[in-house]
Scaffold this motif. Sequence first.
Motif, PDB file in Angstrom:
ATOM      1  N   ALA A   1       5.049  -0.698  -4.956  1.00 40.58           N
ATOM      2  CA  ALA A   1       4.659  -1.079  -6.317  1.00 40.58           C
ATOM      3  C   ALA A   1       4.630   0.129  -7.245  1.00 40.58           C
ATOM      4  O   ALA A   1       4.013   1.147  -6.926  1.00 40.58           O
ATOM      5  N   LEU A   2       5.301  -0.008  -8.356  1.00 34.72           N
ATOM      6  CA  LEU A   2       5.169   0.986  -9.416  1.00 34.72           C
ATOM      7  C   LEU A   2       4.199   0.384 -10.437  1.00 34.72           C
ATOM      8  O   LEU A   2       4.567   0.000 -11.547  1.00 34.72           O
ATOM      9  N   ILE A   3       2.991   0.220  -9.954  1.00 30.77           N
ATOM     10  CA  ILE A   3       1.944  -0.484 -10.702  1.00 30.77           C
ATOM     11  C   ILE A   3       0.669   0.332 -10.511  1.00 30.77           C
ATOM     12  O   ILE A   3       0.329   0.673  -9.383  1.00 30.77           O
ATOM     13  N   GLY A   4      -0.011   0.634 -11.593  1.00 32.11           N
ATOM     14  CA  GLY A   4      -1.175   1.507 -11.476  1.00 32.11           C
ATOM     15  C   GLY A   4      -2.490   0.776 -11.700  1.00 32.11           C
ATOM     16  O   GLY A   4      -2.539  -0.263 -12.359  1.00 32.11           O
TER      17      GLY A   4
ATOM     18  N   PHE B   1       8.713   9.436  -3.319  1.00 32.56           N
ATOM     19  CA  PHE B   1       8.223   9.487  -4.709  1.00 32.56           C
ATOM     20  C   PHE B   1       6.767   9.976  -4.723  1.00 32.56           C
ATOM     21  O   PHE B   1       6.404  10.926  -5.424  1.00 32.56           O
ATOM     22  N   ASN B   2       5.913   9.343  -3.917  1.00 33.34           N
ATOM     23  CA  ASN B   2       4.501   9.722  -3.870  1.00 33.34           C
ATOM     24  C   ASN B   2       4.299  11.122  -3.290  1.00 33.34           C
ATOM     25  O   ASN B   2       3.350  11.808  -3.667  1.00 33.34           O
ATOM     26  N   SER B   3       5.202  11.530  -2.386  1.00 31.99           N
ATOM     27  CA  SER B   3       5.033  12.849  -1.741  1.00 31.99           C
ATOM     28  C   SER B   3       5.205  13.987  -2.731  1.00 31.99           C
ATOM     29  O   SER B   3       4.746  15.105  -2.498  1.00 31.99           O
TER      30      SER B   3
ATOM     31  N   MET C   1       0.830  -1.199   0.000  1.00 35.54           N
ATOM     32  CA  MET C   1       0.000   0.000   0.000  1.00 35.54           C
ATOM     33  C   MET C   1       0.869   1.255   0.000  1.00 35.54           C
ATOM     34  O   MET C   1       2.006   1.226   0.461  1.00 35.54           O
ATOM     35  N   ASN C   2       0.314   2.354  -0.471  1.00 33.07           N
ATOM     36  CA  ASN C   2       1.016   3.644  -0.374  1.00 33.07           C
ATOM     37  C   ASN C   2       0.982   4.163   1.055  1.00 33.07           C
ATOM     38  O   ASN C   2       0.100   3.811   1.835  1.00 33.07           O
ATOM     39  N   GLY C   3       1.945   5.030   1.371  1.00 33.46           N
ATOM     40  CA  GLY C   3       1.957   5.675   2.682  1.00 33.46           C
ATOM     41  C   GLY C   3       2.609   4.797   3.732  1.00 33.46           C
ATOM     42  O   GLY C   3       3.172   3.737   3.434  1.00 33.46           O
TER      43      GLY C   3
ATOM     44  N   ARG D   1      -1.912  15.206 -14.909  1.00 39.33           N
ATOM     45  CA  ARG D   1      -1.182  13.948 -15.090  1.00 39.33           C
ATOM     46  C   ARG D   1       0.305  14.172 -14.778  1.00 39.33           C
ATOM     47  O   ARG D   1       0.784  15.316 -14.793  1.00 39.33           O
ATOM     48  N   PHE D   2       1.043  13.055 -14.605  1.00 37.98           N
ATOM     49  CA  PHE D   2       2.480  13.142 -14.327  1.00 37.98           C
ATOM     50  C   PHE D   2       3.197  14.012 -15.376  1.00 37.98           C
ATOM     51  O   PHE D   2       4.002  14.874 -15.054  1.00 37.98           O
ATOM     52  N   GLY D   3       2.913  13.749 -16.651  1.00 37.93           N
ATOM     53  CA  GLY D   3       3.612  14.447 -17.730  1.00 37.93           C
ATOM     54  C   GLY D   3       3.298  15.941 -17.751  1.00 37.93           C
ATOM     55  O   GLY D   3       4.142  16.760 -18.123  1.00 37.93           O
TER      56      GLY D   3
ATOM     57  N   LEU E   1       4.929  13.406  -6.607  1.00 41.72           N
ATOM     58  CA  LEU E   1       4.042  13.266  -7.772  1.00 41.72           C
ATOM     59  C   LEU E   1       2.570  13.115  -7.392  1.00 41.72           C
ATOM     60  O   LEU E   1       1.707  13.765  -7.990  1.00 41.72           O
ATOM     61  N   ASN E   2       2.278  12.256  -6.419  1.00 41.46           N
ATOM     62  CA  ASN E   2       0.863  12.080  -6.074  1.00 41.46           C
ATOM     63  C   ASN E   2       0.277  13.386  -5.563  1.00 41.46           C
ATOM     64  O   ASN E   2      -0.808  13.795  -5.955  1.00 41.46           O
ATOM     65  N   THR E   3       1.026  14.024  -4.666  1.00 50.27           N
ATOM     66  CA  THR E   3       0.462  15.181  -3.987  1.00 50.27           C
ATOM     67  C   THR E   3       0.340  16.382  -4.930  1.00 50.27           C
ATOM     68  O   THR E   3      -0.722  17.013  -5.001  1.00 50.27           O
TER      69      THR E   3
ATOM     70  N   LEU F   1       1.198   9.877 -18.881  1.00 54.60           N
ATOM     71  CA  LEU F   1      -0.275   9.944 -18.915  1.00 54.60           C
ATOM     72  C   LEU F   1      -0.916   9.542 -17.588  1.00 54.60           C
ATOM     73  O   LEU F   1      -2.131   9.594 -17.438  1.00 54.60           O
ATOM     74  N   HIS F   2      -0.077   9.136 -16.634  1.00 59.33           N
ATOM     75  CA  HIS F   2      -0.624   8.587 -15.387  1.00 59.33           C
ATOM     76  C   HIS F   2      -1.202   9.660 -14.456  1.00 59.33           C
ATOM     77  O   HIS F   2      -0.591  10.691 -14.210  1.00 59.33           O
ATOM     78  N   TYR F   3      -2.404   9.386 -13.965  1.00 54.49           N
ATOM     79  CA  TYR F   3      -2.971  10.154 -12.848  1.00 54.49           C
ATOM     80  C   TYR F   3      -2.713   9.344 -11.587  1.00 54.49           C
ATOM     81  O   TYR F   3      -3.053   8.148 -11.540  1.00 54.49           O
ATOM     82  N   PRO F   4      -2.168   9.923 -10.533  1.00 50.99           N
ATOM     83  CA  PRO F   4      -1.892   9.126  -9.330  1.00 50.99           C
ATOM     84  C   PRO F   4      -3.163   8.647  -8.629  1.00 50.99           C
ATOM     85  O   PRO F   4      -4.234   9.222  -8.809  1.00 50.99           O
ATOM     86  N   SER F   5      -3.022   7.606  -7.842  1.00 46.95           N
ATOM     87  CA  SER F   5      -4.184   7.063  -7.129  1.00 46.95           C
ATOM     88  C   SER F   5      -4.821   8.120  -6.224  1.00 46.95           C
ATOM     89  O   SER F   5      -6.033   8.129  -6.018  1.00 46.95           O
ATOM     90  N   MET F   6      -4.002   9.026  -5.706  1.00 44.09           N
ATOM     91  CA  MET F   6      -4.531  10.069  -4.826  1.00 44.09           C
ATOM     92  C   MET F   6      -5.520  10.964  -5.587  1.00 44.09           C
ATOM     93  O   MET F   6      -6.513  11.444  -5.037  1.00 44.09           O
TER      94      MET F   6
ATOM     95  N   ALA G   1      11.659   5.374   0.177  1.00 44.42           N
ATOM     96  CA  ALA G   1      11.914   5.826  -1.198  1.00 44.42           C
ATOM     97  C   ALA G   1      10.595   5.991  -1.953  1.00 44.42           C
ATOM     98  O   ALA G   1      10.415   6.953  -2.717  1.00 44.42           O
ATOM     99  N   LYS G   2       9.657   5.073  -1.710  1.00 44.05           N
ATOM    100  CA  LYS G   2       8.358   5.177  -2.395  1.00 44.05           C
ATOM    101  C   LYS G   2       7.504   6.299  -1.799  1.00 44.05           C
ATOM    102  O   LYS G   2       6.787   7.002  -2.507  1.00 44.05           O
ATOM    103  N   ILE G   3       7.592   6.469  -0.477  1.00 48.30           N
ATOM    104  CA  ILE G   3       6.821   7.551   0.155  1.00 48.30           C
ATOM    105  C   ILE G   3       7.286   8.902  -0.397  1.00 48.30           C
ATOM    106  O   ILE G   3       6.475   9.780  -0.702  1.00 48.30           O
TER     107      ILE G   3
HETATM  108  C1  LIG Z   1       1.134   3.967  -9.565  1.00 49.73           C
HETATM  109  C2  LIG Z   1       1.986   4.843  -8.690  1.00 49.73           C
HETATM  110  C3  LIG Z   1       3.313   4.203  -8.550  1.00 49.73           C
HETATM  111  C4  LIG Z   1       2.304   6.143  -9.296  1.00 49.73           C
HETATM  112  O1  LIG Z   1       2.470   7.137  -8.381  1.00 49.73           O
HETATM  113  C5  LIG Z   1       1.319   5.093  -7.383  1.00 49.73           C
HETATM  114  O2  LIG Z   1       1.841   4.820  -6.359  1.00 49.73           O
HETATM  115  C6  LIG Z   1      -0.006   5.752  -7.347  1.00 49.73           C
HETATM  116  O3  LIG Z   1      -0.597   6.090  -8.356  1.00 49.73           O
HETATM  117  O4  LIG Z   1      -0.442   5.957  -6.224  1.00 49.73           O
END
Ligand SMILES: CC(C)(CO)C(=O)C(=O)O
Length: 357
Positions: A162-165, A228-230, A139-141, A242-244, A232-234, A295-300, A224-226
């Motif tokens: 996970a770097l899985i969407g 990353f999410n702190s 899980m994230n966080g 989107r990320f891009g 891009l997600n936020t 093109l990714h929108y984060p789960s947040m 490291a993942k937290i």
């Molecule tokens: C898929 C990924 C890795 C991209 O930030 C993610 O953690 C999310 O969308 O929450």
Amino acid sequence: MHEEGNLLFSRSIHEENIVGCESLQLDYLKGVGQMRYGVIGTGGMGTQYGVLLQEFAGKQVDFIDTWDDNVEQIRKQGGVYVSQDEENRHLVPIHVYYPEEYDGDPDVWIVFLKQMQLDDVLPRCAHLFKDHQVIFSAMNGYGHFEKFAQYFDTSRIYGGTALIGAEVYGPGDVNFTGGANAKAMNMCGYGEQVTDVEHEIFEDFTQATLNPTIVSNFMGMCMAKIVFNSVLNTLCTMYQIRFGEFMRHPGARWMTEKLVDEAYTAAEKAGLKLLGTRESEVETICHTAGVAHPLHYPSMYQDLTKGRSTEVDFINGYIATIGRENGYECTLHEFVTQELHLAELAFSIHHPEFKHS
Ligand SMILES: CC(C)(CO)C(=O)C(=O)O
């Protein structure tokens, strides 16, 4: 979402840590390959892990969920509709249960809930937890592992990133995002020992096309993942982009550097060594956002735009907490946490049709 050579999601097994831990010789080892899985949280990620284990690794998977509409819809249509990047939408028959009615006994629990749901859902599942089982979550966080430790010995807890969407279109309808062959994840025992059970899960995840890597530094992996999410997600959620689109902003790298820098300092003050350096983390974030998954929108973002609370307190808020606990004020992460809560409020003002939970 696989980044070759990227420290956040590197591909190596630290064989030196492998132990044949006697206490973890589960019943399934009597017949290797018979490990049964139970997924708690049949949302985007739980469905993805469970369905891929079922479809590609041929595993027996049971699904537990507390979202009534989801459970009822899955039962009505005889399974869950899944697609990969909006293609090949098909119905996968799955067995889904409310915690109270389930009487199965899987070897491995996989938990994909939002951090805020744990206090409600884990007690509802408590009667299902047995001494011989192990629990895994990516899980994230942060906060979930200590909650699992109320039910499981720490030697039976495995973490992942996970770097899985995934995206939930609606009850019983999930889309996996980011490329069928681009999934990547790290995993590590809470106690940092690589056990036979972890190997078995690793093999199953590999067959399930999740591209796992076993790493040796539990908190380093999580942090490291937290971090990353702190970023891009936020930030992407706050501006609903989107990320891009974030990377198109000339200040994107500068903002990333500032947030990463402060988070690394907080982690260092807490005595944590992250996977990778500040520089490699910034590179990973910028490359993932700008090149690999623009093109990714984060789960947040999905939470915010469905009128749900976000996990920001468990991401930027967590970074700020470990800083504060160690005499270091994370002004940027504190500020960004408040800004995201402001974005939640703003969304609820502009979209009164959603009742914020
Ligand atoms: C898929 C990924 C890795 C991209 O930030 C993610 O953690 C999310 O969308 O929450």
